[in-house]
Scaffold this motif. Sequence first.
Motif, PDB file in Angstrom:
ATOM      1  N   TYR A 579       0.855  -1.193   0.000  1.00  0.00           N
ATOM      2  CA  TYR A 579       0.000   0.000   0.000  1.00  0.00           C
ATOM      3  C   TYR A 579       0.887   1.238   0.000  1.00  0.00           C
ATOM      4  O   TYR A 579       1.744   1.397   0.883  1.00  0.00           O
ATOM      5  CB  TYR A 579      -0.892   0.002   1.232  1.00  0.00           C
ATOM      6  N   ARG A 580       0.715   2.097  -1.043  1.00  0.00           N
ATOM      7  CA  ARG A 580       1.466   3.342  -1.139  1.00  0.00           C
ATOM      8  C   ARG A 580       0.583   4.450  -0.567  1.00  0.00           C
ATOM      9  O   ARG A 580      -0.466   4.789  -1.116  1.00  0.00           O
ATOM     10  CB  ARG A 580       1.813   3.662  -2.592  1.00  0.00           C
ATOM     11  N   SER A 581       1.059   4.981   0.557  1.00  0.00           N
ATOM     12  CA  SER A 581       0.233   5.968   1.266  1.00  0.00           C
ATOM     13  C   SER A 581       0.087   7.271   0.481  1.00  0.00           C
ATOM     14  O   SER A 581      -0.976   7.899   0.502  1.00  0.00           O
ATOM     15  CB  SER A 581       0.829   6.261   2.644  1.00  0.00           C
ATOM     16  N   GLU A 582       1.157   7.696  -0.211  1.00  0.00           N
ATOM     17  CA  GLU A 582       1.061   8.951  -0.949  1.00  0.00           C
ATOM     18  C   GLU A 582       0.068   8.837  -2.100  1.00  0.00           C
ATOM     19  O   GLU A 582      -0.707   9.762  -2.362  1.00  0.00           O
ATOM     20  CB  GLU A 582       2.447   9.362  -1.475  1.00  0.00           C
ATOM     21  N   GLU A 583       0.077   7.748  -2.850  1.00  0.00           N
ATOM     22  CA  GLU A 583      -0.864   7.554  -3.969  1.00  0.00           C
ATOM     23  C   GLU A 583      -2.201   6.958  -3.509  1.00  0.00           C
ATOM     24  O   GLU A 583      -3.136   6.874  -4.299  1.00  0.00           O
ATOM     25  CB  GLU A 583      -0.236   6.625  -5.021  1.00  0.00           C
ATOM     26  N   ASN A 584      -2.238   6.493  -2.252  1.00  0.00           N
ATOM     27  CA  ASN A 584      -3.451   5.847  -1.716  1.00  0.00           C
ATOM     28  C   ASN A 584      -3.913   4.714  -2.646  1.00  0.00           C
ATOM     29  O   ASN A 584      -5.066   4.634  -3.061  1.00  0.00           O
ATOM     30  CB  ASN A 584      -4.579   6.854  -1.530  1.00  0.00           C
ATOM     31  N   MET A 585      -2.993   3.821  -2.940  1.00  0.00           N
ATOM     32  CA  MET A 585      -3.295   2.707  -3.825  1.00  0.00           C
ATOM     33  C   MET A 585      -2.533   1.464  -3.359  1.00  0.00           C
ATOM     34  O   MET A 585      -1.536   1.558  -2.633  1.00  0.00           O
ATOM     35  CB  MET A 585      -2.911   3.031  -5.278  1.00  0.00           C
ATOM     36  N   SER A 613       7.081   6.669   4.532  1.00  0.00           N
ATOM     37  CA  SER A 613       6.318   6.599   5.781  1.00  0.00           C
ATOM     38  C   SER A 613       4.833   6.366   5.466  1.00  0.00           C
ATOM     39  O   SER A 613       4.256   7.046   4.609  1.00  0.00           O
ATOM     40  CB  SER A 613       6.493   7.904   6.572  1.00  0.00           C
ATOM     41  N   GLY A 614       4.238   5.379   6.158  1.00  0.00           N
ATOM     42  CA  GLY A 614       2.828   5.048   5.947  1.00  0.00           C
ATOM     43  C   GLY A 614       2.597   3.910   4.973  1.00  0.00           C
ATOM     44  O   GLY A 614       1.470   3.409   4.869  1.00  0.00           O
ATOM     45  N   ASP A 615       3.668   3.516   4.244  1.00  0.00           N
ATOM     46  CA  ASP A 615       3.517   2.373   3.334  1.00  0.00           C
ATOM     47  C   ASP A 615       3.337   1.083   4.154  1.00  0.00           C
ATOM     48  O   ASP A 615       3.961   0.905   5.209  1.00  0.00           O
ATOM     49  CB  ASP A 615       4.726   2.242   2.421  1.00  0.00           C
ATOM     50  N   THR A 616       2.513   0.211   3.601  1.00  0.00           N
ATOM     51  CA  THR A 616       2.181  -1.031   4.327  1.00  0.00           C
ATOM     52  C   THR A 616       2.324  -2.220   3.388  1.00  0.00           C
ATOM     53  O   THR A 616       1.898  -2.163   2.219  1.00  0.00           O
ATOM     54  CB  THR A 616       0.747  -0.994   4.882  1.00  0.00           C
ATOM     55  N   ILE A 617       2.906  -3.323   3.912  1.00  0.00           N
ATOM     56  CA  ILE A 617       3.104  -4.549   3.127  1.00  0.00           C
ATOM     57  C   ILE A 617       2.278  -5.667   3.761  1.00  0.00           C
ATOM     58  O   ILE A 617       2.310  -5.854   4.991  1.00  0.00           O
ATOM     59  CB  ILE A 617       4.586  -4.960   3.090  1.00  0.00           C
ATOM     60  N   LEU A 618       1.543  -6.414   2.912  1.00  0.00           N
ATOM     61  CA  LEU A 618       0.758  -7.581   3.363  1.00  0.00           C
ATOM     62  C   LEU A 618       1.336  -8.838   2.723  1.00  0.00           C
ATOM     63  O   LEU A 618       1.379  -8.964   1.494  1.00  0.00           O
ATOM     64  CB  LEU A 618      -0.716  -7.441   2.973  1.00  0.00           C
ATOM     65  N   THR A 645      -7.319  -2.992   0.951  1.00  0.00           N
ATOM     66  CA  THR A 645      -7.397  -1.580   0.553  1.00  0.00           C
ATOM     67  C   THR A 645      -8.302  -0.800   1.503  1.00  0.00           C
ATOM     68  O   THR A 645      -8.037   0.378   1.797  1.00  0.00           O
ATOM     69  CB  THR A 645      -7.917  -1.476  -0.883  1.00  0.00           C
ATOM     70  N   GLU A 646      -9.379  -1.422   1.968  1.00  0.00           N
ATOM     71  CA  GLU A 646     -10.348  -0.729   2.827  1.00  0.00           C
ATOM     72  C   GLU A 646      -9.730  -0.210   4.120  1.00  0.00           C
ATOM     73  O   GLU A 646     -10.224   0.752   4.707  1.00  0.00           O
ATOM     74  CB  GLU A 646     -11.510  -1.675   3.166  1.00  0.00           C
TER      75      GLU A 646
END
Length: 684
Positions: A579-585, A613-618, A645-646
């Motif tokens: 999840y890319r926090s800056e692009e919100n995608m 910062s804020g990027d998330t990996i699943l 994504t939600e």
Amino acid sequence: MKHKFILIFHLILVASGFIPQVSAQDTEPTPVTGKLVLTLDAVRSVAMNWLKSPWKYHPGDNPEWANPAYDDTDWESVSTLLSQKELPKSGWEGIGWFRLHFTVQDEKLKNTPLALHVAYQAGASEIYLDGELLYAFGKVGTRKEEEEHYWERNPQVITFSGKTDHVIAVRYSNFSSYQSTPVLGFGLVVAPLNESIKSRVTMVRQGTTLQMVWTAIPVFLMLQHLLLFFFYPRARENLYFALLTGSIGAFVFIIFQFFILATSATQLLYLLRLLVSVYVLIFLSGMLFLYTLFYSKLPKLFWIFLTGWGITLFVGLSDIDKIIFDITSTNSFSIGKVSIFPLLFSFTILTSLEMIRVIIVAIFKRKDSAWIFGLGSLSPFVLPFIFGFIVSRTGHDIAWELTVIILFLAPLFSMSVYLARNVSRTRRKLETEELERQLLEVENTRKTEELEEARKLQMSMLPDAPPELPNLDVAFEMRPATEVGGDYYDFNLTDDGQLTIAIGDATGHGMNAGLVVSAVKSLFKTSAPGAGNLQILERISQGIKSMNLKRLYMAMTLATFNDNTLTLASAGMPPPLIYRSEENMVEEILLEGMPLGGVIGTDREEASFELQSGDTILLMSDGLPEMLNLENEMLDYPKTKELFTEIADKSPKAIIRHIIEGSTSWADGKPQEDDVTLVVIKAK
């Protein structure tokens, strides 16, 4: 001289349908020119009975007709049996008088008590001797409502006075059975008193005893096998055998009632209908019994026999009096155009042959214990020769009652022995199965305990808590589908702060999968600190391969975090999601690579990414996207990506909780079939 002819006469009379005339009366009665002469020899003779005597008849009712002096010369000469085929020319109006003139010339008969037998009576009668009322059998009525039928079966005393000429007058009525009884009248017999009483007592005593014995044994067998059926309904052969023995017992009971204790023609017809019904049931239940034993399902031939017996029963019950008693000029028994006796005879022979065929085929095919049936079926034919041989060799007679009982019961006992043997074998089988079940329970308990221990060991090999780093927030979650899952997650943290997270999925579940996981953990934990992801995967693959576990593999993803750089390498695992926090995608990372433990030296892909910062990996195992609902539909990867994504901007624990709740709602109660493992890493 013993007068057992009374019993013989009754049997012949009833069995032949109360034939209203003997062979000497096949033609019209010969006009009588003199009186009947009654002698001692005639009384003792079987041929002496007033069924053949010149009775006079007049319809109507007049007390004067009892007077011996009354002139009855113009009365009609008839047989007192009043067959429907040969009613008086003056007709039968329901009541009438019969008179018989006879002479007693033998002094030994005068003032000597004799026996008066009512050989047959369909209605009610009053018997007068020389104008005096001797007996009233039933209640004679001038109309149907006043009439009471009764057939006296016991001999009654009659004494002729010293004079020579006598007159017996019978006032007789029969309104109610006029249409239902083919023989409307009565028959009288005179015999010696003492011998007649003795004969009647002996007949009733022996007949009742035999009736009870011959009935009780089949009924006992019926109750025994009926209980066996109730306790084990799957054994339908016990039900059909109970029907067979019960119907045989009923048949024997009715036969004795028919010949010994019936007190009216109406009762005889009722018993006769029961007799026909039970007779049909004997053969049908016998066929069902054999077919159930030796066939997996009823053959089509049975339905043909069922239809034939059904027709026979319908014809038999529709007009039983005509079937049994309707005697035409050619002595054929018929009802309309349908002949009942050929039907009964034909289906009896055909059914017997079919039952014999089933037994013979079962014996030749070596069906289990079919020889028991063979011996039982042959016993009525073989035992008489054995008994004859014993009598000829020893000179001792064998009681006919015992002989008949043995011949009668031998087939039934052979069938009961066969069923009892089946019950015994079934019991032994159940005991064996119960022992096997207990052993299986012990084995299952042992395996369950071992699996529980393996599960505890498996869970103990997983990290107690995620690593705590200043730049990363990490959360793990595993939900195994069985006691020992095939999923695995772990991490290595070097002294310089480099974090390597592993997530894997071994093929299958249970002990074998746990064994692979144990090996992978050991290989992962002992990897060199500076080794790259691809080198670690290859080393683990070689280690699994060397274990020679056959068709057991491990899919795995390695994620290495070095400051803000993420390096991913995969070996057959679902694609990681970033999840890319800056692009919100959410970005799906596809990396090719074969599972570990297969071909050595297989090329695998590796990719590096810069994290903000804020990027998330699943990272996940395939148990999540492949989760099924009640309609057997998979959650699949697009829905998994949607769930991530939600809530991707939340904390790792919140993300895992949301995904687990969403997947559980999707399953809607469907049991989990594969392990579900989630690893979420968020850059601070």
